[in-house]
Each structure stands twice: as structure tokens, then as C-alpha cells.
Write an enzyme that holds these catalytic residues in place. Sequence first.
Site, PDB file in Angstrom:
ATOM      1  N   HIS A  38      49.442 -29.803  27.625  1.00  0.00           N
ATOM      2  CA  HIS A  38      48.968 -28.383  27.210  1.00  0.00           C
ATOM      3  C   HIS A  38      47.805 -28.218  27.523  1.00  0.00           C
ATOM      4  CE1 HIS A  38      50.818 -25.143  24.488  1.00  0.00           C
ATOM      5  NE2 HIS A  38      50.281 -24.558  25.570  1.00  0.00           N
ATOM      6  N   SER A  57      50.676 -15.446  31.043  1.00  0.00           N
ATOM      7  CA  SER A  57      49.949 -14.063  30.744  1.00  0.00           C
ATOM      8  C   SER A  57      49.816 -13.298  31.790  1.00  0.00           C
ATOM      9  CB  SER A  57      48.661 -14.246  29.935  1.00  0.00           C
ATOM     10  OG  SER A  57      48.953 -15.197  28.585  1.00  0.00           O
ATOM     11  N   ASN A  69      61.477  -6.850  34.156  1.00  0.00           N
ATOM     12  CA  ASN A  69      60.554  -7.794  34.595  1.00  0.00           C
ATOM     13  C   ASN A  69      60.827  -8.770  35.806  1.00  0.00           C
ATOM     14  OD1 ASN A  69      58.476  -7.006  33.028  1.00  0.00           O
ATOM     15  ND2 ASN A  69      58.796  -8.645  31.447  1.00  0.00           N
ATOM     16  N   GLN A  88      49.521 -25.019  35.025  1.00  0.00           N
ATOM     17  CA  GLN A  88      49.529 -23.663  34.540  1.00  0.00           C
ATOM     18  C   GLN A  88      48.484 -23.062  33.691  1.00  0.00           C
ATOM     19  OE1 GLN A  88      52.118 -22.237  30.712  1.00  0.00           O
ATOM     20  NE2 GLN A  88      53.383 -23.345  32.183  1.00  0.00           N
ATOM     21  N   TYR A 110      54.885 -24.336  20.397  1.00  0.00           N
ATOM     22  CA  TYR A 110      55.081 -23.045  19.911  1.00  0.00           C
ATOM     23  C   TYR A 110      56.212 -23.330  18.906  1.00  0.00           C
ATOM     24  CZ  TYR A 110      53.803 -22.046  24.727  1.00  0.00           C
ATOM     25  OH  TYR A 110      52.954 -21.798  25.984  1.00  0.00           O
ATOM     26  N   LEU A 159      50.576 -10.411  32.426  1.00  0.00           N
ATOM     27  CA  LEU A 159      50.435  -8.994  31.938  1.00  0.00           C
ATOM     28  C   LEU A 159      49.255  -9.085  31.046  1.00  0.00           C
ATOM     29  CD1 LEU A 159      53.975  -7.995  31.096  1.00  0.00           C
ATOM     30  CD2 LEU A 159      52.966  -8.029  33.405  1.00  0.00           C
ATOM     31  N   LYS A 179      55.594 -28.766  26.868  1.00  0.00           N
ATOM     32  CA  LYS A 179      54.421 -29.233  26.862  1.00  0.00           C
ATOM     33  C   LYS A 179      54.069 -30.221  25.759  1.00  0.00           C
ATOM     34  CE  LYS A 179      53.339 -24.377  28.801  1.00  0.00           C
ATOM     35  NZ  LYS A 179      54.621 -23.914  27.973  1.00  0.00           N
ATOM     36  N   ASP A 215      60.260 -21.622  29.966  1.00  0.00           N
ATOM     37  CA  ASP A 215      58.797 -22.293  29.658  1.00  0.00           C
ATOM     38  C   ASP A 215      58.708 -22.145  28.129  1.00  0.00           C
ATOM     39  OD1 ASP A 215      56.166 -23.215  30.789  1.00  0.00           O
ATOM     40  OD2 ASP A 215      55.745 -21.816  29.228  1.00  0.00           O
TER      41      ASP A 215
END
Length: 278
Positions: free
Chosen positions: A110, A197, A249, A170, A52, A199, A77, A47
Site C-alpha cells: 500500500h 483519485s 464514469n 498505483q 479500507y 477526479l 493491498k 480495487d
Amino acid sequence: MIKSSFYTLNNGVKIPAIGFGTWQVADGDEAYLSCLNALRAGYRHIDTAFAYGNEGSVARAIADSGISRDDVFITTKLPADIKTFDGAKEHFYASLKNLGTDHLDLYLIHAPWPWSDVGSDCTEGNIEVWRAMIELYNEGKVRAIGVSNFHKSDIEPLILATGFVPAVNQIRFFIGNTQDAIYDYCRERGILVEAYSPLATGAIVQHGDLVSLAQKYGVSVARLCIRYCIEKGTLPLPKSVNRDRIEENLLVDFEISKEDMEYLDSLHHIGPTRPYRS
């Protein structure tokens, strides 16, 4: 096993049940190596986003992984400030070029508004963008389309204007911040919730209650948090630049008991409560 598990989107496309997130992963060696390590560990869903700035590094990692393009699910996105039909098309093709591919697996808006003007009404612009994305979908340039950070009031106008239901929304989703209203709405409409996110960008991994529960299952807090998202029927997008954590993970093939899920559901505001990221 999670490595070979999939969700089926509302258009029949299969999407790997866990993805590797690249938000705040710097372009260059950091993004390249983290994605390459993720692919080598068994992730088959990456992703990213135009905003970014690391799509090129993602592309290089996929190319160097030796894994067939058809076996890697790529999501990117449209920048949040692009709210025109032509702008959506332009940025889509720019992302295709950056990613070195002739198609995307999933393309998302986004956010429903520019990050510089959170909460503003961009309904008409979102509809224009959505029409462009539907056209790209119908042309076979992208296998599925969806949204990110959208509420019901942002999604409904898209459906009313076009009759086309997003495949994915998302959203920020983790233990203590599950955004129940939009989560419930998406499940009712057959829209897969992707949990970014999971975590809480690391903010909850030292939480005492979670540390104790993780010890009960013999796992890290990170693995408990990711498994919680899976138990909730969402698709988690954990991110790390550490190879050991990237591999760890994926070790989420255990089950959380009903009683412990109810307890985790009861926790509120144990991490950042801001629903969006900028």
C-alpha cells in the site's frame, strides 16, 4: 469500448483498463451497493485494500452480482505498516478470507512506509515483504504483484534485491498533478501506472478551464478527467457511491485532441498537490 478494453501487464496478465475504487467507501451497505452497481454497470475490476475495512462487502457484492469470479479482477493491498515477510503472508491470507476467494488478481504494497511515518526509510522491510509476495505469486496465489505510492528510490531496491519488477504502481494521478518523474520511470520500466483519485477526490470538477473544455466535448468534467488518464496510458480508478455517477464514469469512449491534451498537461496545481493519501 472501455468496458471491454484491457492493459497487458509485464507478466502477460490482462487487466481491465478502468477500475472501480473503494477508498473511503464505508463497509456495509454503502460498499456493497456501490460495488454491486459498478459490476452491473460493466466494471470488471474492483480495487480495495485491507486498510479500507470493506473487503467483506466487496466480496458480498461480487458474489451477489451473478458474475463469474474469473470475470472479475480483484485488487487489494497489504497495510502500509506491515514490513515483515511473515506479516505480509498473514495479511494476504486474511484478505483472501475477507474476499471469499482462493486467489487474488493483483496484490500491492500500500505504501513504502507507514502512514504514521511518511518518508521513513523502510527499504529492508519492503524487500522482505516483496520476497513474500514473490513467493505467493510463484505459488499461484496471486496473478500479479505491485506497489502503491512508491517512488523510483523505493522501487529500485526491490528490483536489485530480487530481480522482480513490479507489474503496477498505483499513484495519485489527475489533471494538474501527474507526478511526472515517477510516471516516466514506470513507463520506462514497463510498470503500469494506476491513477487513483483521477477526479482529485472531487476537488477539480468545478475548475473553470475544465468545465469549458468538458462542454466542448459534451461530457462532464468527471468524464474528461477519467479520459485524460486513459489518454496518458494510465488505468483510472474512479470512485462514487452514486449509481448514476458510477454509470456515467464509464462513458469515456471519446478522444481528447492532441492540442487539448497538451493544454491539460500544462495545467499545474489545480487540485490538491499532496502526492499521497492517508
